[in-house]
Design an enzyme around this catalytic site. Sequence first.
Site, PDB file in Angstrom:
ATOM      1  N   GLU A   1       7.440 -15.154 -10.607  1.00  0.00           N
ATOM      2  CA  GLU A   1       7.016 -13.917 -10.235  1.00  0.00           C
ATOM      3  C   GLU A   1       6.286 -13.090 -11.292  1.00  0.00           C
ATOM      4  O   GLU A   1       5.249 -12.561 -11.213  1.00  0.00           O
ATOM      5  CB  GLU A   1       8.135 -12.999  -9.549  1.00  0.00           C
ATOM      6  CG  GLU A   1       8.297 -13.163  -8.284  1.00  0.00           C
ATOM      7  CD  GLU A   1       9.512 -12.251  -7.641  1.00  0.00           C
ATOM      8  OE1 GLU A   1       9.316 -11.717  -6.719  1.00  0.00           O
ATOM      9  OE2 GLU A   1      10.531 -12.058  -8.441  1.00  0.00           O
TER      10      GLU A   1
ATOM     11  N   LYS B   1       6.188  -4.797  -3.767  1.00  0.00           N
ATOM     12  CA  LYS B   1       7.655  -4.702  -3.583  1.00  0.00           C
ATOM     13  C   LYS B   1       8.005  -4.435  -2.226  1.00  0.00           C
ATOM     14  O   LYS B   1       9.110  -4.858  -1.680  1.00  0.00           O
ATOM     15  CB  LYS B   1       7.903  -3.425  -4.456  1.00  0.00           C
ATOM     16  CG  LYS B   1       9.658  -3.202  -4.534  1.00  0.00           C
ATOM     17  CD  LYS B   1      10.006  -2.974  -5.782  1.00  0.00           C
ATOM     18  CE  LYS B   1      11.712  -3.154  -5.861  1.00  0.00           C
ATOM     19  NZ  LYS B   1      11.993  -4.611  -6.093  1.00  0.00           N
TER      20      LYS B   1
ATOM     21  N   ARG C   1       4.111  -0.511  -4.439  1.00  0.00           N
ATOM     22  CA  ARG C   1       3.676  -1.017  -3.244  1.00  0.00           C
ATOM     23  C   ARG C   1       2.479  -1.570  -3.500  1.00  0.00           C
ATOM     24  O   ARG C   1       2.184  -2.317  -2.351  1.00  0.00           O
ATOM     25  CB  ARG C   1       3.520   0.173  -2.171  1.00  0.00           C
ATOM     26  CG  ARG C   1       4.870   0.923  -2.351  1.00  0.00           C
ATOM     27  CD  ARG C   1       4.856   2.258  -1.235  1.00  0.00           C
ATOM     28  NE  ARG C   1       4.563   1.862   0.045  1.00  0.00           N
ATOM     29  CZ  ARG C   1       5.487   1.486   0.837  1.00  0.00           C
ATOM     30  NH1 ARG C   1       6.773   1.810   0.377  1.00  0.00           N
ATOM     31  NH2 ARG C   1       5.061   0.968   2.011  1.00  0.00           N
TER      32      ARG C   1
ATOM     33  N   LYS D   1      12.288 -15.563 -10.152  1.00  0.00           N
ATOM     34  CA  LYS D   1      11.916 -14.372 -11.289  1.00  0.00           C
ATOM     35  C   LYS D   1      11.116 -14.905 -12.216  1.00  0.00           C
ATOM     36  O   LYS D   1      10.020 -14.319 -12.540  1.00  0.00           O
ATOM     37  CB  LYS D   1      13.253 -14.065 -11.857  1.00  0.00           C
ATOM     38  CG  LYS D   1      14.160 -13.139 -11.127  1.00  0.00           C
ATOM     39  CD  LYS D   1      13.873 -11.764 -10.832  1.00  0.00           C
ATOM     40  CE  LYS D   1      13.208 -11.672  -9.709  1.00  0.00           C
ATOM     41  NZ  LYS D   1      13.891 -11.643  -8.397  1.00  0.00           N
TER      42      LYS D   1
ATOM     43  N   TRP E   1      -2.830  -2.877  -1.692  1.00  0.00           N
ATOM     44  CA  TRP E   1      -2.435  -4.344  -1.846  1.00  0.00           C
ATOM     45  C   TRP E   1      -3.334  -4.815  -0.500  1.00  0.00           C
ATOM     46  O   TRP E   1      -2.852  -4.783   0.440  1.00  0.00           O
ATOM     47  CB  TRP E   1      -0.942  -4.399  -1.512  1.00  0.00           C
ATOM     48  CG  TRP E   1      -0.439  -5.813  -1.818  1.00  0.00           C
ATOM     49  CD1 TRP E   1       0.074  -6.419  -2.844  1.00  0.00           C
ATOM     50  CD2 TRP E   1      -0.464  -6.861  -0.726  1.00  0.00           C
ATOM     51  NE1 TRP E   1       0.175  -7.632  -2.690  1.00  0.00           N
ATOM     52  CE2 TRP E   1       0.142  -8.234  -1.446  1.00  0.00           C
ATOM     53  CE3 TRP E   1      -0.853  -7.006   0.467  1.00  0.00           C
ATOM     54  CZ2 TRP E   1       0.235  -9.106  -0.881  1.00  0.00           C
ATOM     55  CZ3 TRP E   1      -0.580  -8.128   1.361  1.00  0.00           C
ATOM     56  CH2 TRP E   1      -0.134  -9.289   0.402  1.00  0.00           C
TER      57      TRP E   1
ATOM     58  N   ASN F   1      -1.575   2.397   5.537  1.00  0.00           N
ATOM     59  CA  ASN F   1      -0.649   1.243   5.023  1.00  0.00           C
ATOM     60  C   ASN F   1      -0.508   0.586   6.281  1.00  0.00           C
ATOM     61  O   ASN F   1       0.046   1.021   7.367  1.00  0.00           O
ATOM     62  CB  ASN F   1       0.631   1.918   4.390  1.00  0.00           C
ATOM     63  CG  ASN F   1       1.312   0.814   4.518  1.00  0.00           C
ATOM     64  OD1 ASN F   1       1.040  -0.456   4.127  1.00  0.00           O
ATOM     65  ND2 ASN F   1       2.797   1.123   4.209  1.00  0.00           N
ATOM     66  N   GLY F   2      -0.801  -0.934   6.545  1.00  0.00           N
ATOM     67  CA  GLY F   2      -0.635  -1.593   7.545  1.00  0.00           C
ATOM     68  C   GLY F   2      -1.729  -2.395   7.954  1.00  0.00           C
ATOM     69  O   GLY F   2      -2.782  -2.637   6.924  1.00  0.00           O
TER      70      GLY F   2
ATOM     71  N   GLU G   1      16.760 -18.228  -7.192  1.00  0.00           N
ATOM     72  CA  GLU G   1      16.513 -16.668  -7.535  1.00  0.00           C
ATOM     73  C   GLU G   1      15.915 -16.964  -8.973  1.00  0.00           C
ATOM     74  O   GLU G   1      15.070 -16.112  -9.401  1.00  0.00           O
ATOM     75  CB  GLU G   1      17.652 -15.945  -7.378  1.00  0.00           C
ATOM     76  CG  GLU G   1      17.361 -14.640  -7.779  1.00  0.00           C
ATOM     77  CD  GLU G   1      16.437 -13.667  -7.058  1.00  0.00           C
ATOM     78  OE1 GLU G   1      15.941 -14.316  -6.147  1.00  0.00           O
ATOM     79  OE2 GLU G   1      15.923 -12.657  -7.611  1.00  0.00           O
TER      80      GLU G   1
ATOM     81  N   CYS H   1       0.867  -1.239   0.044  1.00  0.00           N
ATOM     82  CA  CYS H   1       0.014  -0.025  -0.031  1.00  0.00           C
ATOM     83  C   CYS H   1       0.987   1.175  -0.032  1.00  0.00           C
ATOM     84  O   CYS H   1       1.806   1.478   0.849  1.00  0.00           O
ATOM     85  CB  CYS H   1      -0.987  -0.019   1.263  1.00  0.00           C
ATOM     86  SG  CYS H   1      -2.191  -1.161   1.322  1.00  0.00           S
TER      87      CYS H   1
ATOM     88  N   HIS I   1      16.394 -36.976  -5.740  1.00  0.00           N
ATOM     89  CA  HIS I   1      15.562 -37.494  -4.714  1.00  0.00           C
ATOM     90  C   HIS I   1      14.162 -36.813  -4.816  1.00  0.00           C
ATOM     91  O   HIS I   1      13.193 -36.817  -4.124  1.00  0.00           O
ATOM     92  CB  HIS I   1      15.958 -36.945  -3.407  1.00  0.00           C
ATOM     93  CG  HIS I   1      17.294 -37.660  -3.091  1.00  0.00           C
ATOM     94  ND1 HIS I   1      17.597 -38.754  -2.796  1.00  0.00           N
ATOM     95  CD2 HIS I   1      18.565 -36.832  -3.243  1.00  0.00           C
ATOM     96  CE1 HIS I   1      18.839 -38.923  -2.691  1.00  0.00           C
ATOM     97  NE2 HIS I   1      19.630 -37.870  -2.671  1.00  0.00           N
TER      98      HIS I   1
HETATM   99  C1  G6P Z   1       8.733  -8.847  -1.819  1.00  0.00           C
HETATM  100  C2  G6P Z   1       9.222  -8.329  -2.986  1.00  0.00           C
HETATM  101  C3  G6P Z   1      10.472  -8.943  -3.420  1.00  0.00           C
HETATM  102  C4  G6P Z   1      11.528  -8.729  -2.096  1.00  0.00           C
HETATM  103  C5  G6P Z   1      10.747  -9.291  -0.805  1.00  0.00           C
HETATM  104  C6  G6P Z   1      11.679  -9.116   0.393  1.00  0.00           C
HETATM  105  O1  G6P Z   1       8.342 -10.106  -1.871  1.00  0.00           O
HETATM  106  O2  G6P Z   1       8.383  -8.547  -4.289  1.00  0.00           O
HETATM  107  O3  G6P Z   1      11.319  -8.549  -4.423  1.00  0.00           O
HETATM  108  O4  G6P Z   1      12.665  -9.738  -2.389  1.00  0.00           O
HETATM  109  O5  G6P Z   1       9.625  -8.671  -0.593  1.00  0.00           O
HETATM  110  O6  G6P Z   1      11.843  -7.455   0.331  1.00  0.00           O
HETATM  111  P1  G6P Z   1      12.843  -6.601   1.012  1.00  0.00           P
HETATM  112  O7  G6P Z   1      12.658  -5.191   0.804  1.00  0.00           O
HETATM  113  O8  G6P Z   1      12.984  -7.061   2.423  1.00  0.00           O
HETATM  114  O9  G6P Z   1      14.213  -7.068   0.358  1.00  0.00           O
END
Ligand code: G6P
Length: 615
Positions: free
Chosen positions: A495, A610, A27, A492, A75, A101-102, A488, A2, A511
């Site tokens: 996502e 994010k 956000r 990606k 969000w 936000n929260g 990772e 948010c 396994h």
């Molecule tokens: C969200 C974002 C990710 C990020 C994660 C942790 O899921 O979409 O890209 O890696 O949060 O966020 P931070 O700001 O703590 O790295």
Amino acid sequence: MCGIVGYLGEGNVYDILIKGLHRLEYRGYDSAGVALVSPSGNINVFKAKGKVANLESFCQSKDLSARAGIAHTRWATHGEPSDVNAHPHFSEDGNIAIVHNGTIENYKLLKDVLEKHGCSFHSETDTEVLAQLIEYIRVTNKCSLLDAVREALKQVVGAYAIAVVAKDDPDTIIAARQSSPLAIGIGENGSYFLASDASPFVEYTNECVYLKDGEIAEIRRGVPLKITNLNNEESTVDVTTLQLSISQLEKGGYPHFMLKEIFEQPSTLRDCIRGRVVADGDRININGVNDNKEKFRNAKRIVIVACGTSWHAGLIGKYLLQDMCKVPVVVEYASEFRYSNPIINADDVVIAISQSGETADTLAAIQIAKEAGAFVFGISNVVGSSIPRETYAGCYIHVGPEIGVASTKAFTGQVMVLTLLALAIAQIRGTLSDEEIAKVGKCILKLPDYVEQVLKLSPQIERLSLIYTYARNFLYLGRGYSYPVALEGALKLKEISYIHAEGYPAAEMKHGPIALIDQEMPTVIIAPQDHLYEKIVSNVQQVKARGGSILAIVTEGDSVIANLADHVLEVPDVPECLSPIITSVPLQLLSYYIAINKGKDVDMPRNLAKSVTVE
Ligand code: G6P
């Protein structure tokens, strides 16, 4: 998670708020809304499900005149994304409006009490409860908006950054924070801005005040900012000068922020290294480590806490720190760590990694580590965010604002800082010789050029992506340093393209995941020339023997895997400890192009945000 924006001043309130919402869309973007305090003393609230652009269309024929306003991009936590659940929320009498936000954890209890007093609710949100509570207190106690907000917040359990406006007090915005970020911009001629981060107001002012937990700001047109706490004690107003520039917040000719950020990596890595690899690569200089030598020298164990991509960087950190510093390292998801009765000792060093510096679970993990007496070190990107403020020392990754929701340049920046950190700690602990440090240090100085070379693979990856776009499942395999790279790479792809992808340690494949291998499921294998190279060649053969198609990331000149794999992408030869930075870049590009081929919105993938400021 948010984004909130507020503005009070002579400029075009609606335009400033909408532009600000676009900057904060990373956000959350499931609905958006504005509350405009009109010159005639009304509050006009406009809301729309979906992205900020939908709100703009909705507002086209509306009366948008305003002297102040607040706005929100959501969000969803409580209640599905919908017009009615979108913020701002207002009190039943329509006298006050709020953005939040929260999460208000005790909202149900507060709602029950308010219902007994005759309030009725229209949305499923916790925020509407707060709006009604503030107004109920204001009317019952016949007090000011500020006092009503303060009294209401005393009854709230949870996390919040809020901004509140009232019809009968049109030149005031009350803002408060607890565990969710809030920045106030001090503009010209008595104007003020308010936002979840400074990006919405950077073009209007570089004077910024970051609100601290438990603080309430009284923002009045033409009156100096006043900050108090829940006990009505006044705090000092600490003004920070922003270093952000607008160009960092724009796409700079790229179609998407994600692509821009992938291509920025040579320069972001240069920024990250600058001043830290000194004496021609012979020495590493990290201030946060130098200032706390004893803590790092005497550490019995290092505990890394993080979430998401940052957790993957942390896993690479484990390999780096164990290899170079000979210290045991554990890497924990912050969300699991906090509820696992963690055993933390005073001689542990806890490293918290977070791009945003605001992730709620990581902040909670830091608190636990501090209470246990550990030395807590932060690795973050956003200057002035909560994690750098809550940790005893730390190191910024200096990659500039990352706006694409899928993290790319922040990941390589985090891995770079962890590499530097491991070398700096090794210097202190004497676990690497000067020659060994210099060998890696000199190569780090060349690393941005190597990344530039890897980016030249982009057209080749774009072509290859067409072959892989329609796979429904992917397996990513790697060993040693390349195992977190596999995780990772898979993340990606998931996502942004919504293709199921699983990252796995290559040897573990037999396994379980090996049962899934067939011609329909591509396997991406990260196989640079490192000390596990021979082992991973066997894994490649095992996949091949079962008819699986293979895309391998290999060191340039590799002919063995080239003969086995369907496709290879060649990357420069670097020391093993630097390989994750080099091998992760082609995987970022692969995900990007696959998502584009599928027509997905790579910068704003569905359901993700994010900055995750709720549990
Ligand atoms: C969200 C974002 C990710 C990020 C994660 C942790 O899921 O979409 O890209 O890696 O949060 O966020 P931070 O700001 O703590 O790295």
